[in-house]
Write an enzyme that holds these catalytic residues in place. Structure first.
Site, PDB file in Angstrom:
ATOM      1  N   CYS A  97       0.847  -1.201   0.000  1.00 26.03           N
ATOM      2  CA  CYS A  97       0.000   0.000   0.000  1.00 26.03           C
ATOM      3  C   CYS A  97       0.877   1.242   0.000  1.00 26.03           C
ATOM      4  O   CYS A  97       2.104   1.160   0.047  1.00 26.03           O
ATOM      5  CB  CYS A  97      -0.933   0.007   1.209  1.00 26.03           C
ATOM      6  SG  CYS A  97      -0.075   0.161   2.788  1.00 26.03           S
ATOM      7  N   CYS A 114       3.528   1.754   2.655  1.00 28.74           N
ATOM      8  CA  CYS A 114       4.769   0.995   2.457  1.00 28.74           C
ATOM      9  C   CYS A 114       5.760   1.813   1.637  1.00 28.74           C
ATOM     10  O   CYS A 114       6.923   1.991   2.024  1.00 28.74           O
ATOM     11  CB  CYS A 114       4.489  -0.322   1.746  1.00 28.74           C
ATOM     12  SG  CYS A 114       3.482  -1.496   2.648  1.00 28.74           S
ATOM     13  N   ASP A 157       6.992  25.547 -35.370  1.00 32.82           N
ATOM     14  CA  ASP A 157       7.874  25.756 -36.513  1.00 32.82           C
ATOM     15  C   ASP A 157       7.094  25.338 -37.758  1.00 32.82           C
ATOM     16  O   ASP A 157       6.101  24.622 -37.661  1.00 32.82           O
ATOM     17  CB  ASP A 157       9.140  24.917 -36.345  1.00 32.82           C
ATOM     18  CG  ASP A 157      10.184  25.257 -37.399  1.00 32.82           C
ATOM     19  OD1 ASP A 157      10.112  26.373 -37.942  1.00 32.82           O
ATOM     20  OD2 ASP A 157      11.043  24.412 -37.675  1.00 32.82           O
TER      21      ASP A 157
END
Length: 739
Positions: A23, A26, A438
């Site tokens: 999770c 952790c 460009d």
């Protein structure tokens, strides 16, 4: 090993595959422990199960791995193979982990179904009587002791390190329910049994975790497919022993044995083994899996080819220019994984919350039980409410909200030829309101074509074009090539020219039978009729004159035409709320013509701009309060790309890792610009949707559980469903851009 040194005696970098995370708390805990070490900067990603760590050269990789292991998790340095950064340990873990998880899920679900029937179906429950209660115990024990073992083991490891995670909540909740039920069964309080809670909740959580694992694997599929694109072996041309210098033969070798400078053969239908330059042969190359470009590209001698692209109909001999981790494919893969491993700013907030969330939930559960006891509601009701709080509050959805969306979004981008360099880039795309484009190769094809022929007097256009093309056939200039190709397309038969002369910067001259024909600038002619002067003035491209005996006879115009997709692409940019600007080095007339074709406001067009001046134009727009995205080639436009709020480099591979750009576009097509911004914004939207759901879910669900409005079984199902919904919402990004 995936370890790099930024500078001697300074810092190193390593990528680690992390095992044991379940999770967000952790990943947050590992990251916090690593960052406490002096000089260490770490980012841990739950979805990819990887850590990206920069550390001082005074430390070693073993030291970093040791910090992770002392925190209670496993860490394996990722190794490199011949095709680039290796990820074998993590992928092996995925396969093994899913197999074990599937077995536990199936066993738990089967036993939980029987336990639920014995407990919750009145006719069966009444018929079974006391034997049914003991059967529930016997069926629940394997679920609690074996199927739920990963939860208990992780909770114990974290407890030894003074920490708590989602596994702590699950383990404490199921242990409390299991322990009370066993005591109640042995003391005769059979109406207070919660075996079905233990079995069903464990089954729900395992089902949810398995679905998450599968979904995360799908999110990683785009990166995995990139890594697997490369050829496994190659036919290298080697000199035969004991023969002359020119005697060579093919030797099929592993891709790992290929070195820079090797010549190798690519047969029709084969993958190009690595980046290189074609020495001989002509063919078409399908680069769709690398660049997202759907149309094959014609290639011949001296053209560059990219590894993992597919050869069409011809046999090619290629000289390797890049191998291993230096190839375009390896760089693309590395860029994508860097983006997936990093964290968006919004994820930092979620991590901080997750770090304190689990201890807070443990306190809330204890307070819930005490309040139920204090109000005289009974221990069993209080225990049920406390267990429901523990289970419903698991912060899985919170931890998965951001990384799963990043995983899927960046993976989908890679499939479309869009490389987003980091998660923080997503925030930039949301704010951009102006895009500077460009012209050549972006809005236009980048390949000039014949557009117009104007003659003076009675000279037929066909004759003028025949004369010009026959002379220009001896030149390699792009304008000459366009005139020759245009003449052939119009059915003109060329004649052989003699005494060809190149006039640098001016034009060319050659003899056609007894006439010396000149093609080039007006300065090459003594007489230029007014009709031709006017034709050159109104030309929307590059105009050259063709004539003889000192007199110009015709004006031929060659132009770089707009891509068919450009008008629609510019409109897509407008639909995204962006104002397009055009900067080009071409003359104002050509720039205005292209702008009109693609739908850019003439007031937003600046012509005759040198590459070094684009930086100033970007800064001027920013000073006007605009948030600017600059689209350039990643080399000449480096300063402008760096100055822009969002730099987007277009390139096919040589500039794929342009440091000045935030996003690299593998296709030189303005439609890709709209795709990149649209995908980035959609990914950010999905992240926000996930976080709103995750925060809102826990905020509303915990009080409901505490007040006894959610049973532990319903809480388990709802928690698992919440995580699955977050992952499935992220997976919607896999369909971005599909009709």
């Amino acid at each position: 090993m995936s370890t790099t040194t930024d500078a001697p005696g300074e810092t190193q970098h390593v990528d680690l595959a992390i095992s044991g995370m379940t999770c967000a708390s952790c990943s947050a805990r590992i990251e916090r422990k690593l960052n406490k070490v002096d000089g260490v900067e770490a980012s841990v990603n739950l979805a990819t199960e990887k850590a990206s760590v920069t550390f001082p050269s005074a430390l070693s990789v073993t030291d970093i791995v040791g910090v992770v292991e002392k925190t209670g998790y496993g860490a394996t340095p990722l190794v490199e193979d011949a095709t680039g950064p290796g990820r074998a340990p993590a992928m092996t873990h995925d396969v093994v982990g899913q197999g074990s998880l599937r077995l536990r899920m199936v066993v738990a679900a089967a036993l939980a179904l029987v336990v639920a029937v014995l407990h919750m179906v009145p006719p069966i429950r009444d018929a079974a009587g006391t034997a049914g209660h003991w059967a529930q115990l016997l069926l629940t024990l394997p679920v609690y002791l074996w199927a739920a073992w990963p939860f208990h083991r992780a909770a114990a490891i974290n407890a030894r390190h003074g920490a708590s995670t989602m596994d702590t909540l699950v383990s404490v909740g199921t242990t409390a329910a299991m322990g009370w039920s066993v005591v109640a069964l042995f003391t005769g309080f059979t109406h207070d049994l919660y075996f079905e809670v233990v079995a069903v909740v464990t089954a729900f959580l395992l089902i949810g975790r398995y679905i998450e694992a599968r979904a995360k694997a799908q999110g990683r599929s785009a990166l995995t497919s990139l890594m697997e694109l490369g050829a496994k072996d190659v036919a290298v041309l080697r000199q035969d022993a004991g023969t002359g210098a020119m005697a060579t033969s093919e030797h099929r070798v592993s891709i790992e044995e290929l070195v820079v400078g090797d010549r190798f053969v690519v047969r029709p239908g084969e993958k190009v083994a690595t980046d290189g330059v074609i020495l001989s042969g002509r063919s078409t190359i399908d680069a769709s899996m690398v660049t997202g470009e759907s149309m094959p590209v014609e290639v011949g001698p001296q053209d560059q080819v990219t590894g993992a692209t597919v050869n069409g109909h011809g046999r090619l001999i290629v000289r390797a220019s890049r191998v291993g981790s230096e190839t375009t494919l390896a760089r693309i893969t590395d860029l994508v994984e860097q983006a997936q491993t990093g964290k968006a700013p919004v994820q930092r907030l979620a991590d901080r919350i997750s770090a304190v969330f689990v201890p807070a939930v443990l306190v809330i559960a204890a307070v819930t039980l005490l309040l139920w006891l204090a109000t005289g509601q009974g221990f069993t009701q209080g225990l049920a409410a406390a267990v429901a709080v523990l289970i419903i509050a698991c912060p899985c959805a919170l931890g998965l909200a951001t990384p799963t969306a990043l995983l899927t979004g960046t993976g989908r981008g890679a499939q479309l030829g869009i490389l987003i360099k980091g998660p923080q880039i997503l925030e930039s795309t949301r704010r951009v309101d102006t895009v500077v484009l460009d012209k050549t190769g972006t809005l236009t094809t980048g390949h000039p074509v014949l557009t117009d022929v104007v003659t003076a007097g009675s000279l037929p256009e066909h004759a003028a074009l025949k004369a010009a093309a026959s002379v220009e056939a001896g030149s390699e200039h792009p304008v000459a090539a366009a005139i020759v190709a245009g003449a052939r397309e119009r059915g003109v038969t060329l004649v052989t020219a003699e005494d060809f002369t190149n006039l640098p910067g001016e034009g060319v001259r050659a003899a056609l039978k007894d006439t010396v024909v000149t093609v080039g600038r007006a300065s090459l002619f003594e007489v230029v009729p007014e009709v031709l002067v006017e034709a050159m003035e109104r030309a929307d491209g590059t105009a050259v004159l063709v004539g003889w005996d000192g007199t110009a006879r015709a004006a031929i115009t060659v132009a770089d035409t707009a891509r068919e997709s450009s008008p629609q692409a510019v409109q897509r940019l407008r639909d995204l709320g962006l104002t397009p600007y055009l900067l080009t080095g071409d003359n104002p007339r050509t720039a205005a013509a292209v702008a009109e074709q693609v739908g850019i406001d003439p007031a937003n067009v600046t012509a005759e701009v040198l590459p070094q001046d684009k930086f100033a134009h970007v800064r001027t727009l920013q000073e006007q309060g605009r948030v600017v995205a600059m689209v350039g080639d990643g080399v000449n436009d480096a300063a402008a790309l760096a100055q822009a709020d969002l730099g987007m480099a277009m390139g096919s591979g040589t500039d794929v890792a342009a440091e000045s750009a935030d996003i690299v576009l593998m296709r030189a097509d303005v439609d890709t610009v709209a795709d990149a911004i649209g995908l980035s914004r959609q990914t950010l939207t999905v992240i926000k949707q996930n976080l709103v759901w995750a925060f809102g879910y826990n905020t509303l669900a915990i009080p409901l559980a505490a007040f006894g409005l959610l049973t532990p079984v319903i809480a388990g199902g709802a928690m698992a469903l919440s995580s699955v919904l977050v992952v499935l919402n992220s997976l919607r990004l896999r369909g971005f851009g599909r009709a």
